[in-house]
Motif scaffolding. Structure first.
Motif, PDB file in Angstrom:
ATOM      1  N   GLU A  16       0.852  -1.186   0.000  1.00  0.00           N
ATOM      2  CA  GLU A  16       0.000   0.000   0.000  1.00  0.00           C
ATOM      3  C   GLU A  16       0.893   1.243   0.000  1.00  0.00           C
ATOM      4  O   GLU A  16       2.079   1.152  -0.254  1.00  0.00           O
ATOM      5  N   ASN A  17       0.312   2.371   0.289  1.00  0.00           N
ATOM      6  CA  ASN A  17       1.078   3.615   0.431  1.00  0.00           C
ATOM      7  C   ASN A  17       1.443   3.749   1.908  1.00  0.00           C
ATOM      8  O   ASN A  17       0.587   4.093   2.728  1.00  0.00           O
ATOM      9  N   SER A  18       2.690   3.455   2.221  1.00  0.00           N
ATOM     10  CA  SER A  18       3.112   3.399   3.613  1.00  0.00           C
ATOM     11  C   SER A  18       4.452   4.095   3.817  1.00  0.00           C
ATOM     12  O   SER A  18       5.297   4.101   2.928  1.00  0.00           O
ATOM     13  N   VAL A  19       4.593   4.652   5.011  1.00  0.00           N
ATOM     14  CA  VAL A  19       5.873   5.209   5.450  1.00  0.00           C
ATOM     15  C   VAL A  19       6.247   4.480   6.729  1.00  0.00           C
ATOM     16  O   VAL A  19       5.440   4.399   7.668  1.00  0.00           O
ATOM     17  N   PRO A  38       2.535  13.583  14.681  1.00  0.00           N
ATOM     18  CA  PRO A  38       1.086  13.534  14.449  1.00  0.00           C
ATOM     19  C   PRO A  38       0.611  14.562  13.422  1.00  0.00           C
ATOM     20  O   PRO A  38      -0.236  14.259  12.575  1.00  0.00           O
ATOM     21  N   GLU A  39       1.165  15.749  13.446  1.00  0.00           N
ATOM     22  CA  GLU A  39       0.774  16.780  12.472  1.00  0.00           C
ATOM     23  C   GLU A  39       1.251  16.410  11.067  1.00  0.00           C
ATOM     24  O   GLU A  39       0.533  16.606  10.086  1.00  0.00           O
ATOM     25  N   ILE A  40       2.435  15.857  10.964  1.00  0.00           N
ATOM     26  CA  ILE A  40       2.945  15.420   9.658  1.00  0.00           C
ATOM     27  C   ILE A  40       2.077  14.286   9.108  1.00  0.00           C
ATOM     28  O   ILE A  40       1.761  14.264   7.917  1.00  0.00           O
ATOM     29  N   GLU A  41       1.662  13.380   9.979  1.00  0.00           N
ATOM     30  CA  GLU A  41       0.781  12.288   9.539  1.00  0.00           C
ATOM     31  C   GLU A  41      -0.538  12.837   9.000  1.00  0.00           C
ATOM     32  O   GLU A  41      -1.061  12.319   8.004  1.00  0.00           O
ATOM     33  N   LYS A  42      -1.081  13.863   9.625  1.00  0.00           N
ATOM     34  CA  LYS A  42      -2.324  14.482   9.128  1.00  0.00           C
ATOM     35  C   LYS A  42      -2.100  15.126   7.768  1.00  0.00           C
ATOM     36  O   LYS A  42      -2.948  15.039   6.883  1.00  0.00           O
ATOM     37  N   THR A  43      -0.969  15.790   7.606  1.00  0.00           N
ATOM     38  CA  THR A  43      -0.666  16.472   6.348  1.00  0.00           C
ATOM     39  C   THR A  43      -0.497  15.478   5.207  1.00  0.00           C
ATOM     40  O   THR A  43      -0.961  15.718   4.093  1.00  0.00           O
ATOM     41  N   ASN A  45      -1.778  12.389   4.732  1.00  0.00           N
ATOM     42  CA  ASN A  45      -2.730  11.341   5.087  1.00  0.00           C
ATOM     43  C   ASN A  45      -2.969  10.320   3.977  1.00  0.00           C
ATOM     44  O   ASN A  45      -3.713   9.368   4.171  1.00  0.00           O
ATOM     45  N   GLU A  46      -2.313  10.477   2.831  1.00  0.00           N
ATOM     46  CA  GLU A  46      -2.399   9.442   1.795  1.00  0.00           C
ATOM     47  C   GLU A  46      -1.533   8.231   2.149  1.00  0.00           C
ATOM     48  O   GLU A  46      -1.615   7.202   1.496  1.00  0.00           O
ATOM     49  N   PHE A  47      -0.720   8.379   3.184  1.00  0.00           N
ATOM     50  CA  PHE A  47       0.147   7.296   3.650  1.00  0.00           C
ATOM     51  C   PHE A  47      -0.357   6.739   4.980  1.00  0.00           C
ATOM     52  O   PHE A  47      -0.891   7.482   5.805  1.00  0.00           O
ATOM     53  N   ASP A  48      -0.133   5.441   5.180  1.00  0.00           N
ATOM     54  CA  ASP A  48      -0.244   4.846   6.508  1.00  0.00           C
ATOM     55  C   ASP A  48       1.157   4.884   7.098  1.00  0.00           C
ATOM     56  O   ASP A  48       2.126   4.478   6.440  1.00  0.00           O
ATOM     57  N   PHE A  49       1.276   5.366   8.321  1.00  0.00           N
ATOM     58  CA  PHE A  49       2.572   5.472   8.987  1.00  0.00           C
ATOM     59  C   PHE A  49       2.727   4.323   9.985  1.00  0.00           C
ATOM     60  O   PHE A  49       1.809   4.029  10.750  1.00  0.00           O
ATOM     61  N   TYR A  50       3.909   3.698   9.960  1.00  0.00           N
ATOM     62  CA  TYR A  50       4.212   2.577  10.839  1.00  0.00           C
ATOM     63  C   TYR A  50       5.484   2.860  11.622  1.00  0.00           C
ATOM     64  O   TYR A  50       6.498   3.245  11.041  1.00  0.00           O
ATOM     65  N   TYR A  51       5.409   2.619  12.917  1.00  0.00           N
ATOM     66  CA  TYR A  51       6.570   2.689  13.792  1.00  0.00           C
ATOM     67  C   TYR A  51       7.165   1.288  13.862  1.00  0.00           C
ATOM     68  O   TYR A  51       6.465   0.323  14.199  1.00  0.00           O
ATOM     69  N   ILE A  52       8.439   1.165  13.513  1.00  0.00           N
ATOM     70  CA  ILE A  52       9.131  -0.123  13.606  1.00  0.00           C
ATOM     71  C   ILE A  52      10.234   0.006  14.647  1.00  0.00           C
ATOM     72  O   ILE A  52      11.192   0.758  14.445  1.00  0.00           O
ATOM     73  N   ASP A  53      10.061  -0.683  15.763  1.00  0.00           N
ATOM     74  CA  ASP A  53      11.103  -0.690  16.784  1.00  0.00           C
ATOM     75  C   ASP A  53      12.276  -1.500  16.237  1.00  0.00           C
ATOM     76  O   ASP A  53      12.159  -2.703  16.013  1.00  0.00           O
ATOM     77  N   ARG A  54      13.379  -0.831  15.989  1.00  0.00           N
ATOM     78  CA  ARG A  54      14.541  -1.454  15.377  1.00  0.00           C
ATOM     79  C   ARG A  54      15.059  -2.634  16.192  1.00  0.00           C
ATOM     80  O   ARG A  54      15.505  -3.634  15.650  1.00  0.00           O
ATOM     81  N   THR A 101       8.717  14.410  -1.593  1.00  0.00           N
ATOM     82  CA  THR A 101       9.383  13.826  -2.756  1.00  0.00           C
ATOM     83  C   THR A 101       8.938  12.397  -3.058  1.00  0.00           C
ATOM     84  O   THR A 101       9.285  11.851  -4.086  1.00  0.00           O
ATOM     85  N   VAL A 102       8.198  11.774  -2.144  1.00  0.00           N
ATOM     86  CA  VAL A 102       7.822  10.370  -2.341  1.00  0.00           C
ATOM     87  C   VAL A 102       6.371  10.276  -2.734  1.00  0.00           C
ATOM     88  O   VAL A 102       5.808   9.282  -2.976  1.00  0.00           O
TER      89      VAL A 102
END
Length: 102
Positions: A16-19, A38-43, A45-54, A101-102
């Motif tokens: 999908e469209n993910s960051v 959170p504000e960047i995620e709203k801006t 919003n075409e992306f789903d954002f995922y936190y990956i604990d390294r 850019t993405v």
């Protein structure tokens, strides 16, 4: 931001469209992102954002050649469209410029 739970979830999200934000709780430069993401995620919003604990998903980080955190990797329909990788502290302006850019 969704917290990544498994490799299967990662593989599905790439379709999908993910960051993906590779991070860790102990990383001060990663925690610097917390107030403004959170504000960047709203801006973007075409992306789903995922936190990956390294540390929890070291095999994914290695597979993706992510060695410095915080790092971002963007996907659209299973194709990597960009990465902002490195161990330096990232400002809201830098993250926004990357996502534009993405």
């Amino acid at each position: 931001m969704k917290k990544l739970e498994s490799k299967a979830q990662f593989d599905q999200a790439k379709q999908e469209n993910s960051v993906f934000l590779f991070s860790a709780n102990w990383c001060p430069d990663c925690r610097f992102l917390d107030p403004f993401m959170p504000e960047i995620e709203k801006t973007f919003n075409e992306f789903d954002f995922y936190y990956i604990d390294r540390d929890e998903h070291l095999e994914i980080a290695q597979e993706m050649n992510i060695f410095g955190i915080p790092s971002f990797v963007a996907y659209r329909e299973n194709e990597e469209t960009g990465r902002y990788v490195g161990k330096e502290r990232k400002t809201p302006e830098q993250v926004t410029a990357f996502l534009e850019t993405v």
